[in-house]
Design a protein around this motif. Structure first.
Motif, PDB file in Angstrom:
ATOM      1  N   ILE F  43       0.851  -1.191   0.000  1.00 25.66           N
ATOM      2  CA  ILE F  43       0.000   0.000   0.000  1.00 25.66           C
ATOM      3  C   ILE F  43       0.888   1.244   0.000  1.00 25.66           C
ATOM      4  O   ILE F  43       1.838   1.331   0.780  1.00 25.66           O
ATOM      5  N   ILE F  44       0.593   2.164  -0.903  1.00 29.15           N
ATOM      6  CA  ILE F  44       1.313   3.442  -0.945  1.00 29.15           C
ATOM      7  C   ILE F  44       0.385   4.516  -0.386  1.00 29.15           C
ATOM      8  O   ILE F  44      -0.741   4.676  -0.857  1.00 29.15           O
ATOM      9  N   ARG F  45       0.844   5.209   0.641  1.00 32.80           N
ATOM     10  CA  ARG F  45       0.041   6.288   1.227  1.00 32.80           C
ATOM     11  C   ARG F  45       0.733   7.612   0.911  1.00 32.80           C
ATOM     12  O   ARG F  45       1.884   7.820   1.271  1.00 32.80           O
ATOM     13  N   GLU F  46       0.003   8.508   0.253  1.00 32.40           N
ATOM     14  CA  GLU F  46       0.567   9.813  -0.082  1.00 32.40           C
ATOM     15  C   GLU F  46       0.105  10.824   0.961  1.00 32.40           C
ATOM     16  O   GLU F  46      -1.089  10.971   1.202  1.00 32.40           O
ATOM     17  N   VAL F  47       1.055  11.500   1.580  1.00 34.58           N
ATOM     18  CA  VAL F  47       0.771  12.386   2.714  1.00 34.58           C
ATOM     19  C   VAL F  47       1.061  13.836   2.299  1.00 34.58           C
ATOM     20  O   VAL F  47       2.137  14.139   1.784  1.00 34.58           O
ATOM     21  N   GLU F  48       0.108  14.737   2.524  1.00 35.06           N
ATOM     22  CA  GLU F  48       0.289  16.163   2.221  1.00 35.06           C
ATOM     23  C   GLU F  48       1.523  16.693   2.960  1.00 35.06           C
ATOM     24  O   GLU F  48       1.744  16.332   4.116  1.00 35.06           O
ATOM     25  N   THR F  49       2.271  17.577   2.330  1.00 36.95           N
ATOM     26  CA  THR F  49       3.488  18.085   2.987  1.00 36.95           C
ATOM     27  C   THR F  49       3.164  18.915   4.239  1.00 36.95           C
ATOM     28  O   THR F  49       4.023  19.065   5.101  1.00 36.95           O
ATOM     29  N   ASP F  50       1.951  19.427   4.348  1.00 37.69           N
ATOM     30  CA  ASP F  50       1.554  20.104   5.600  1.00 37.69           C
ATOM     31  C   ASP F  50       1.360  19.115   6.750  1.00 37.69           C
ATOM     32  O   ASP F  50       1.377  19.509   7.915  1.00 37.69           O
ATOM     33  N   ASN F  51       1.133  17.858   6.386  1.00 41.47           N
ATOM     34  CA  ASN F  51       0.837  16.830   7.394  1.00 41.47           C
ATOM     35  C   ASN F  51       2.063  15.986   7.752  1.00 41.47           C
ATOM     36  O   ASN F  51       1.952  15.027   8.498  1.00 41.47           O
ATOM     37  N   TRP F  52       3.213  16.309   7.181  1.00 43.82           N
ATOM     38  CA  TRP F  52       4.436  15.553   7.476  1.00 43.82           C
ATOM     39  C   TRP F  52       5.432  16.514   8.115  1.00 43.82           C
ATOM     40  O   TRP F  52       5.733  17.569   7.538  1.00 43.82           O
ATOM     41  N   GLY F  53       5.928  16.151   9.263  1.00 43.22           N
ATOM     42  CA  GLY F  53       6.904  16.990   9.938  1.00 43.22           C
ATOM     43  C   GLY F  53       8.261  16.313  10.034  1.00 43.22           C
ATOM     44  O   GLY F  53       8.346  15.094  10.198  1.00 43.22           O
ATOM     45  N   LEU F  54       9.303  17.119   9.908  1.00 44.07           N
ATOM     46  CA  LEU F  54      10.679  16.640  10.095  1.00 44.07           C
ATOM     47  C   LEU F  54      11.455  17.789  10.732  1.00 44.07           C
ATOM     48  O   LEU F  54      11.262  18.951  10.356  1.00 44.07           O
TER      49      LEU F  54
END
Lengths: 68, 68, 68, 68, 68, 68
Positions: F43-54
């Motif tokens: 399964i590939i899950r695409e995550v909005e860049t606003d929803n990913w933190g680093l």
């Protein structure tokens, strides 16, 4: 209704540290999103360093290299 | 093509209970969505009560309190 | 304290079908493990068929082939 | 920034095999999506065959049947 | 090397609130476990209220009832 | 019986790239662990860049800074 999963390497995380992670995350969700703590679940998963890869190698190896 | 992950606290779930969860979920997906059981995977994850938080505290603590 | 995640392909699952999955899984955890429904969370994740692979190909392709 | 979780049954996967999975997945994400290996994390989860269900039964049982 | 996944209902969480969750969780992991922020990834997953169940019913329904 | 979840930022991953990820991961599990491709789900899950933190900030912000 939040559900939080925290994956960390298995490095002797103490019971007290786990308690701090759980209370901290729950408070954060209350402060930022007004989420009821009674509906906030937190799971901590401890992963063996042989089973965690970064930069294409096992964390076990990565740590050996950084100490070398 | 369903994939189901069930997280429960590690409380001596028996092999028979795990089998019941697996057959029950698989049947449910067949009944509701006509999903082929041969494509339905179910994973049960057992989580230590020290690693599961609710209401901002570890389940281990929560249970002590409710017994007190 | 169970937490259940159900991944299915995004195929027009109706609101009523989602309700049936949620009530069915919650009842199953009550029946098999005596889990309090008020502590049972269920999340359904719908995954585009382009984003789900089986046998090394996208489900979108797999379905075309099986119809051909 | 990829994060990859690989669930497999707990069948004596060796340290060397884990290393191959980690390097292989990381290289794949570099080749296909030009993802920086220093930002690619891979976690391998080994799941007991009693805790994995397929076709409505535990993998433990499924294997017994296929050998019978 | 922590990886944190936060599931919340899709209720108009703002960009600023997401930023606060991300910085808060990352700081917590630094404070409690001394985890390097450059290795801490946080993913926020927003789940439709029709796709989240609690007490055996959809959150969408649960909210209607509590308002009634 | 592997199950692989790939989280990546939502950056216009093409259908062809998804197909390559799926075939690549499936082949890797066959080569390294002899896993039957018909039992390997990806399964590939695409995550909005606003929803990913680093590093404590949203990837959206991080990219702005690295371009500045």
């Amino acid at each position: 209704m939040p559900f939080v999963q925290i994956d960390v390497t298995k490095d002797g995380v103490t019971r007290e540290q786990k308690a701090q992670l759980i209370s901290g995350v729950t408070k954060l969700l209350l402060d930022v999103l007004q989420k009821d703590p009674d509906l906030t679940h937190v799971i901590i998963r401890e992963v063996e360093t042989d089973n965690w890869g970064l930069s294409g190698i096992q964390v076990t190896e990565k740590r050996k290299q950084s100490k070398a």
